[in-house]
Design a protein around this motif. Structure first.
Motif, mmCIF file in Angstrom:
data_model
loop_
_atom_site.group_PDB
_atom_site.id
_atom_site.type_symbol
_atom_site.label_atom_id
_atom_site.label_comp_id
_atom_site.label_asym_id
_atom_site.label_seq_id
_atom_site.Cartn_x
_atom_site.Cartn_y
_atom_site.Cartn_z
ATOM 1 N N GLU A 117 66.219 71.298 11.862
ATOM 2 C CA GLU A 117 66.228 70.902 10.452
ATOM 3 C C GLU A 117 66.288 69.392 10.305
ATOM 4 O O GLU A 117 65.727 68.829 9.363
ATOM 5 C CB GLU A 117 67.415 71.562 9.741
ATOM 6 C CG GLU A 117 67.243 73.068 9.591
ATOM 7 C CD GLU A 117 68.444 73.738 8.922
ATOM 8 O OE1 GLU A 117 69.469 73.044 8.742
ATOM 9 O OE2 GLU A 117 68.364 74.941 8.611
ATOM 10 N N ALA A 118 66.981 68.696 11.235
ATOM 11 C CA ALA A 118 66.993 67.237 11.195
ATOM 12 C C ALA A 118 65.607 66.656 11.427
ATOM 13 O O ALA A 118 65.309 65.543 10.993
ATOM 14 C CB ALA A 118 67.968 66.697 12.246
ATOM 15 N N ARG A 127 69.381 75.007 15.394
ATOM 16 C CA ARG A 127 69.042 74.969 13.969
ATOM 17 C C ARG A 127 69.281 73.584 13.379
ATOM 18 O O ARG A 127 68.434 73.048 12.651
ATOM 19 C CB ARG A 127 69.864 75.992 13.198
ATOM 20 C CG ARG A 127 69.484 76.042 11.712
ATOM 21 C CD ARG A 127 70.354 76.966 10.905
ATOM 22 N NE ARG A 127 71.722 76.470 10.828
ATOM 23 C CZ ARG A 127 72.685 77.040 10.098
ATOM 24 N NH1 ARG A 127 72.435 78.126 9.410
ATOM 25 N NH2 ARG A 127 73.903 76.541 10.086
ATOM 26 N N SER A 128 70.432 72.966 13.690
ATOM 27 C CA SER A 128 70.737 71.647 13.123
ATOM 28 C C SER A 128 69.722 70.603 13.564
ATOM 29 O O SER A 128 69.262 69.789 12.769
ATOM 30 C CB SER A 128 72.151 71.230 13.538
ATOM 31 O OG SER A 128 73.108 72.132 13.039
ATOM 32 N N ALA A 169 73.381 77.190 17.127
ATOM 33 C CA ALA A 169 73.744 76.353 15.978
ATOM 34 C C ALA A 169 73.200 74.937 16.145
ATOM 35 O O ALA A 169 72.711 74.313 15.197
ATOM 36 C CB ALA A 169 75.263 76.327 15.809
ATOM 37 N N GLN A 205 74.918 80.311 13.134
ATOM 38 C CA GLN A 205 76.177 79.695 12.751
ATOM 39 C C GLN A 205 76.991 79.366 14.000
ATOM 40 O O GLN A 205 76.876 80.053 15.022
ATOM 41 C CB GLN A 205 76.968 80.622 11.836
ATOM 42 C CG GLN A 205 76.273 80.935 10.516
ATOM 43 C CD GLN A 205 77.053 81.925 9.680
ATOM 44 O OE1 GLN A 205 78.179 82.304 10.020
ATOM 45 N NE2 GLN A 205 76.451 82.371 8.580
ATOM 46 N N LEU A 228 77.467 66.680 14.763
ATOM 47 C CA LEU A 228 76.725 67.263 13.656
ATOM 48 C C LEU A 228 77.652 67.593 12.489
ATOM 49 O O LEU A 228 77.303 67.387 11.323
ATOM 50 C CB LEU A 228 75.996 68.529 14.120
ATOM 51 C CG LEU A 228 74.733 68.306 14.944
ATOM 52 C CD1 LEU A 228 74.255 69.617 15.543
ATOM 53 C CD2 LEU A 228 73.638 67.693 14.096
ATOM 54 N N MET A 276 78.012 69.301 18.722
ATOM 55 C CA MET A 276 78.368 70.083 17.541
ATOM 56 C C MET A 276 79.379 69.322 16.686
ATOM 57 O O MET A 276 79.318 69.338 15.448
ATOM 58 C CB MET A 276 78.961 71.428 17.984
ATOM 59 C CG MET A 276 78.847 72.498 16.931
ATOM 60 S SD MET A 276 77.125 72.894 16.575
ATOM 61 C CE MET A 276 77.241 73.195 14.820
#
Length: 751
Positions: free
Chosen positions: A573-574, A569-570, A566, A545, A438, A435
């Motif tokens: 999307e990457a 999702r990151s 979280a 989030q 990111l 995290m």
């Protein structure tokens, strides 16, 4: 301040000034200019459009003559009997009667050139140029006038085709073509039909190429017309518009598109010719207006000075306000100007107050920003050090557990609890550091084509201990092939494992978890669904989030830091995808949907072979053949337990805890492999490796990094320093033993 003089509204002053000076001249000039411009301009436009139309008609007449001649030639009996050599001679005779024709072509319906009158019969023929008009004849069976084409010879000659179909029995048999040079059109464009307002007459083919031009034809024929010309002439069949000519001069273009050839005839006139009547009218109106203006200005001069003085004072007051000085105005007879002076004074007071408030707010904001930057930097440093410091004590614990397992002392339920909770702590540390990466944009992906099923298999293996512990039923519906994605295998496995672990934690014991995948919207969709405690509607928009979690009981039985989703999702999307969460409400389960772009190719998932621990043979484990491993770590427990584990695996080991000890042991022990902790005191692992190379030279061991730092920059630095491998604490024991065992057949010397 003295008492203000009587004043009138500003609008009355302006009305009197406008009526007395400008209104008569403006009204008169507007009427005259409008009438003259409307009449003269429309008449001039009609004349040039008629001229363009007559040019288009002349061109169509010329092309119609060529088409009729070709149609007559197409009726030749030689074509009926297939006597193409005789037809070649006949076509040449007809060509000589047509001055505009360059040569005659006969083309088969499949596009093969059968004869060309410019080549002797039987000689090799070039390919057919300008294919578009040929294709249109084949499709429509109608005569076609093609576009300008440029030859491939050294002269770069230009020409255009006139093609007619040769029909026999209702079917297309040949396409007969007359190739015409643009020079033959010079007489067509050189025949003006209107007065001296014309400047240039032009013919443009259906593709926008200039075919003939009265002005500088050698320079412009064969060039493409301007984009504005093509846009305007395609919008309607006839019209006039303003443009810039190919010469760069401002002109008006009158055009008419001929039918059925779809060529465009254009008459280009300098703007000054069409605008001359309007300009003359404007000059006349302007002259008369000036006379009226001077006459009215004399009467308004005395009164306007008083108004000018008041306006100047207002301007000076506004300028003073802009500089931060107090504005000042004398009393004015114009009510609005007097009110403006009062407003400027009030504005000056308010502006000074706002400036004081702004300066205070800016100072506070700058202080807050500096504190936020400092806190962010401190957080990043803290997270990096936290990961390192947590990994250091975890390393000997993990290694000790493996030693106990190999000794057969780790079969009790207590050891299983310790192992399970230890894996949980390691995963929490990894998630926390991921995290942080990111947030700084430092998490990189190593994407490659793969089947989704391979990542699913690894994710299920990672999540199955928790699922089994909580006695859930896991249903998996994922095809072994046909679901290709371009992804980082480890990160995609982490995404799926996090979703499975999340469902397992928030589903009561004995629940059901379903994992399925398939195609949707041109991509790959993966769904993890459970019948657990579900999600509150207000939680769903914030679920992905960082540090957002559902309602917890006091004992926090589910565990976790609230960063797993979280990360999901990151990472999704990457990879160019997206993730969604859905729930009917508390107690009704939840569904997480991941969508990823489909990749065109993917490697088929390889069958996973059972992992085997390296077992040294009797010959290899003999005193002379055992691989010697030097472990250097300032954490005594970590070094000793790792050395003991390696010794149990059949390797000869030695231990050191600092640079001097490592140098002494390296000279006496002569290791094959050196596992160096990067974070050693005084001299770090990089320095230790460099000093060992200086002392042992070509007898230096193979170096591997042993560290709690796992960022990409740390791996790149260890690789650049000559370390063969980068092990992150706590070490994957199987990976370490496989690395050491890979060095047994032949050592390459210094790393």
């Amino acid at each position: 301040m003295s008492s203000p003089a009587p004043s009138l509204p500003l609008r009355w002053h302006l009305v009197r000034l406008a009526v007395g000076t400008l209104l008569p001249a403006v009204v008169f000039a507007a009427v005259v200019v409008f009438q003259l411009a409307r009449l003269e301009r429309k008449d001039a436009e009609r004349r040039v459009v008629r001229s363009a139309r007559s040019l288009a008609t002349a061109f169509e007449r010329e092309m119609s003559g060529s088409i009729r001649t070709l149609q007559a030639l197409a009726e030749s009996g030689y074509l009926d009997r297939g006597e193409l050599e005789s037809f070649h001679s006949e076509a040449e005779r007809v060509r000589r009667t047509q001055p505009a024709w360059k040569h005659v072509l006969l083309i088969s319906t499949d596009g093969q050139l059968l004869l060309n009158t410019s080549h002797p019969w039987g000689a090799p023929l070039p390919p057919v140029a300008e294919q578009e008009s040929f294709v249109r004849v084949v499709e429509t069976h109608q005569p076609i006038v093609g576009g300008i084409a440029t030859g491939k010879g050294p002269r770069r000659a230009t020409a255009f085709p006139v093609r007619v179909p040769v029909m026999r029995g209702g079917a297309l048999r040949y396409v007969l073509t007359a190739v015409i040079t643009p020079e033959s059109l010079e007489e067509v464009v050189a025949n003006p039909s209107s007065g001296n307002e014309e400047w240039t007459r032009t013919l443009v083919d259906s593709q926008g190429m200039v075919a003939a031009r009265t002005r500088d034809p050698s320079r412009f024929v064969g060039q493409r017309a301007t984009s504005s010309f093509q846009e305007n002439t395609r919008a309607s069949l006839e019209g006039v518009y303003s443009d810039v000519s190919l010469d760069g001069a401002p002109v008006y273009v009158a055009f008419s598109r001929s039918q059925p050839s779809d060529w465009t005839a254009a008459v280009v006139s300098p703007r000054r010719i069409l605008d001359a009547p309007v300009l003359d009218a404007m000059l006349a109106a302007g002259g008369l207006g000036l006379v009226l203006l001077f006459a009215s200005a004399g009467g308004a001069w005395v009164y306007s000075r008083r108004l000018e003085r008041s306006i100047t004072q207002a301007s000076d007051a506004a300028a003073a306000l802009a500089r931060g000085n107090p504005p000042h105005m004398e009393p004015s007879s114009v009510r609005e100007l007097a009110q403006l002076g009062e407003a400027l004074e009030r504005s000056g007071q308010l502006l000074r107050e706002r400036e004081r408030e702004r300066d205070a707010n800016l100072a506070a904001a700058e202080t807050a920003r500096a504190e936020a930057v400092e806190a962010t930097q401190a957080k990043d440093v803290f997270l990096a050090m936290l990961g390192h410091e947590l990994r250091n004590p975890l390393a000997p614990i993990v290694t000790s557990m493996e030693v106990l397992r190999r000794r057969g002392l780790a079969q009790t339920p207590e050891h299983e609890v310790i192992s399970r909770q230890l894996r949980h702590v390691v995963r929490l540390v990894d998630d926390l550091l991921d995290m942080a990466r990111l947030a700084r944009g430092q998490l990189s992906l190593r994407c490659e084509p793969l089947e989704l099923s391979s990542a699913v298999t690894r994710a299920v293996e990672a999540a199955i201990p928790l699922i089994t512990q909580r006695r859930h039923v896991l249903e998996t519906h994922v095809s072994a092939s046909g679901l290709p994605v371009l992804a980082d295998a480890d990160r995609l496995t982490q995404v799926i494992a996090n979703l499975l672990t999340n469902s397992a934690k928030y589903t009561p014991s004995g629940g059901r978890i379903q994992l399925r995948a398939g195609e949707r919207d041109g991509g790959i969709e993966l769904v993890v669904e459970d019948n657990g405690q579900g999600l509150a509607p207000e939680l769903v928009p914030r679920l992905f989030q960082p540090f957002v979690q559902g309602a917890r009981t006091l004992e926090r039985s589910e565990g976790g830091l609230g960063i797993g989703l979280a990360l999901v999702r990151s990472l999704v999307e990457a990879h160019g995808g997206h993730v969604e969460a859905h729930s009917e409400g508390p107690g009704l389960g939840s569904r997480f949907t991941v969508w990823l772009p489909r990749h065109t190719r993917a490697e088929a998932p390889l069958p996973e072979e059972p992992r085997q621990e390296p077992v040294a043979s009797e010959a290899e484990t003999g005193p002379g053949n055992r691989v010697r491993v030097l472990v250097v770590d300032d954490n005594v427990d970590a070094a000793e337990t790792l050395a003991e584990l390696l010794a149990m695996s059949g390797y000869e080991t030695a231990v050191a805890h600092d640079c001097p000890g490592a140098l002494t042991r390296a000279e006496t022990f002569r290791p094959d492999v050196a596992l160096l902790d990067i974070g050693l005191p005084v001299v770090d692992g990089y320095g230790v490796a460099e000093r060992i190379r200086e002392r042992l030279g070509e007898s230096s061991p193979v170096f591997a990094a042993l560290t709690g730092f796992s960022q990409d920059g740390d791996r790149s630095r260890s690789q650049a320093a000559g370390f063969r491998h980068h092990f992150v604490k706590p070490i994957d024991i199987d990976e370490l033993l496989a690395f050491v065992e890979s060095l047994r057949p032949a050592r390459s010397g210094a790393a």
